[in-house]
Design a protein around this motif. Structure first.
Motif, PDB file in Angstrom:
ATOM      1  N   SER A  26      24.721  23.018 -12.186  1.00  0.00           N
ATOM      2  CA  SER A  26      25.307  24.318 -11.833  1.00  0.00           C
ATOM      3  C   SER A  26      26.740  24.432 -12.325  1.00  0.00           C
ATOM      4  O   SER A  26      27.220  25.525 -12.629  1.00  0.00           O
TER       5      SER A  26
ATOM      6  N   CYS B 190      28.244  22.042  -5.563  1.00  0.00           N
ATOM      7  CA  CYS B 190      26.992  22.351  -6.269  1.00  0.00           C
ATOM      8  C   CYS B 190      26.546  21.080  -6.974  1.00  0.00           C
ATOM      9  O   CYS B 190      27.266  20.087  -7.002  1.00  0.00           O
TER      10      CYS B 190
ATOM     11  N   THR C  58      23.098  27.019  -9.233  1.00  0.00           N
ATOM     12  CA  THR C  58      21.647  26.926  -9.095  1.00  0.00           C
ATOM     13  C   THR C  58      21.161  25.898  -8.082  1.00  0.00           C
ATOM     14  O   THR C  58      20.049  25.996  -7.575  1.00  0.00           O
TER      15      THR C  58
END
Ligand code: F0G
Length: 465
Positions: free
Chosen positions: A373, A369, A400
């Motif tokens: 995140s 990630c 995210t």
């Protein structure tokens, strides 16, 4: 909410009486239309979308309908956002919808982290698996659709990178032009390159994100551009589907905790809104606790809650290597405070070293990630230590953004120069076990075999399984 200059708009009619309206989160007044700045004309607070038809739905029928759509090939059903359209504002027609097949993102078990921190039921909802590599796409499909419906030629945003990448892509798909305002030198090349490739007019401003957002607010009052920051409540409606999809993946069994990174605080607000609506509607029997994690150097929500009692915003001069959340003056802080309080969630901050370690741990699971995140895993460790999260609880981390969003951070970490010349340099050596630096060798078989043997000898028990 038509554009102010008729020469800039198409001849599409304005929407007929839609069933949704705009409710002010401050004074509660509801209006059928919103101004360019998406603020209440009475008290200046932010707006959210409300729709009386949502409450009258049958939850069992909805669950069946949404599941059935997963096997259908119609454009709206293939989108993991529009699949849940019964709980979204409805556009005038399906043809207006701008979609890149967003949503339908995986829910992964985090097996290694689960073992190392002692939480057997630990999962990652990976929003970085969206078309432009971040959670922004779920909101952008809805907001871009309504921009198109209103006939705008230009859409615009201020961004730390992901919003601009997503907006540029959806604008291009929807036949609109896009204007991106980003802080010069403060966003990753990957994100900047996406905006360029999708054809945005990209302005690198000599300021920070907060300065870009301020300028955008002034711009939308004077020019016929439609703002696609998360102040735009249509964005948050799309981002609600993260929670709907997650609960569907969990067979509608509410987890104990959902943990998200906090920047401008749109995503936490959207997820919280979805959870409250799902509870109201009877889709879930109880609320998960929604917690927000920030970087220590960009912690306005943490300070707003600790020093301002959640009643006044404590802004900060933001600084963190997790550039996506380098935000000191978050627009949606009041929405976020409300959902944290309504769900009983916590708000924590984590250091740059903790972020880097957590990111490497998520990477080593084969998932990966971007730095922003990874605050979720780092924050979870703290919440566990504090006893807020219990080992027998089910925890969902919202990742995210995709690993490929910030290769400079990843390379710097593994090469060992990420913290060079900073106050963290000495202490960063404790992260060495998490580094996997590249090895430069002569192109000889022997050299490769020797290196293989050395690594095996130094870590004989290594297992990813
Ligand atoms: N994670 C990533 C990868 C982000 O890009 C952002 C925000 C956040 C978390 C924080 O979400 O703002 O809803 O609290 N990025 C915005 C942007 C600000 O411009 O791309 P938030």
């Amino acid at each position: 909410m038509p554009p102010s200059s008729t020469s800039e708009k198409s001849s599409k009619p304005s929407p007929p009486q839609a069933s949704f309206g705009f409710r002010c989160i401050g004074c509660g007044s509801v209006t059928a239309a919103a101004a360019q700045d998406f603020r209440c004309s009475e008290c200046g607070n932010l707006l959210e979308i409300t729709d009386s038809s949502w409450n009258s739905r049958n939850p069992t029928a909805l669950k069946t309908l949404w599941r059935e759509r997963r096997s259908l090939n119609a454009s709206l059903d293939l989108s993991g956002v529009w699949r849940f359209r019964e709980l979204l504002p409805a556009p005038q027609s399906a043809e207006l919808v701008v979609t890149l097949r967003e949503g339908n993102t995986p829910l992964y078990e985090l097996r290694q982290s689960s073992r190392s921190i002692g939480i057997p039921r630990l999962y990652a909802k990976h929003q970085g698996m969206n078309p432009t590599g971040s959670f922004k796409d779920a909101g952008m499909t809805v907001a871009a659709t309504f921009a198109r419906q209103a006939g705008y030629r230009w859409v615009a945003c201020a961004s730390t990178g992901n919003t601009s990448a997503s907006m540029a892509a959806y604008a291009a798909r929807g036949g609109m032009r896009s204007l991106v305002l980003v802080p010069e030198g403060k966003i990753s090349w990957s994100k900047l390159s996406q905006a360029l490739d999708y054809g945005a007019l990209t302005c690198q401003l000599r300021t920070d994100f907060d300065g870009c957002l301020r300028l955008l607010q002034e711009l939308v009052r004077q020019a016929p551009v439609y703002q696609l920051n998360s102040i735009n409540p249509f964005r948050l409606e799309g981002q609600k589907t993260l929670a709907l999809e997650l609960l569907e993946q969990l067979d509608w069994q509410a987890p104990d905790h959902i943990i998200v990174p906090g920047g401008n605080l749109g995503n936490s607000s959207a997820i919280g809104k979805a959870l409250l609506e799902m509870l109201d509607l009877g889709l879930i029997p109880r609320l998960p606790k929604l917690s927000v994690i920030q970087a220590e150097g960009a912690n306005p929500l943490v300070r707003t809650l600790r020093e301002g009692g959640g009643k006044r915003l404590v802004s900060v001069q933001a600084e963190t290597r997790a550039t996506a959340i380098r935000i000191g003056n978050p627009a949606s802080w009041e929405k976020a405070v409300k959902v944290l309080q309504a769900t009983g969630g916590a708000c924590e901050q984590v250091s740059e070293l903790e972020i880097a370690q957590a990111k490497a741990e998520i990477g080593a699971e084969g998932i990966g990630c971007e730095p922003a995140s990874a605050v979720t895993l780092a924050g979870l460790k703290k919440l566990l230590q504090q006893g807020f999260v219990k080992p027998d609880e089910t925890v969902i981390l919202v990742l995210t953004g995709n690993l490929l969003k910030d290769p400079d951070f990843t390379m710097g970490f593994h090469r060992g120069d990420l913290f060079q010349g900073t106050a963290d340099e000495r202490e960063s050596s404790r992260l060495n076990p998490f580094r996997h630096p590249p090895v430069v060798l002569d192109a000889l078989l022997d050299a490769v075999i020797k290196t293989l043997e050395q690594v095996e000898k130094s870590d004989p028990t290594h297992s990813n399984a």
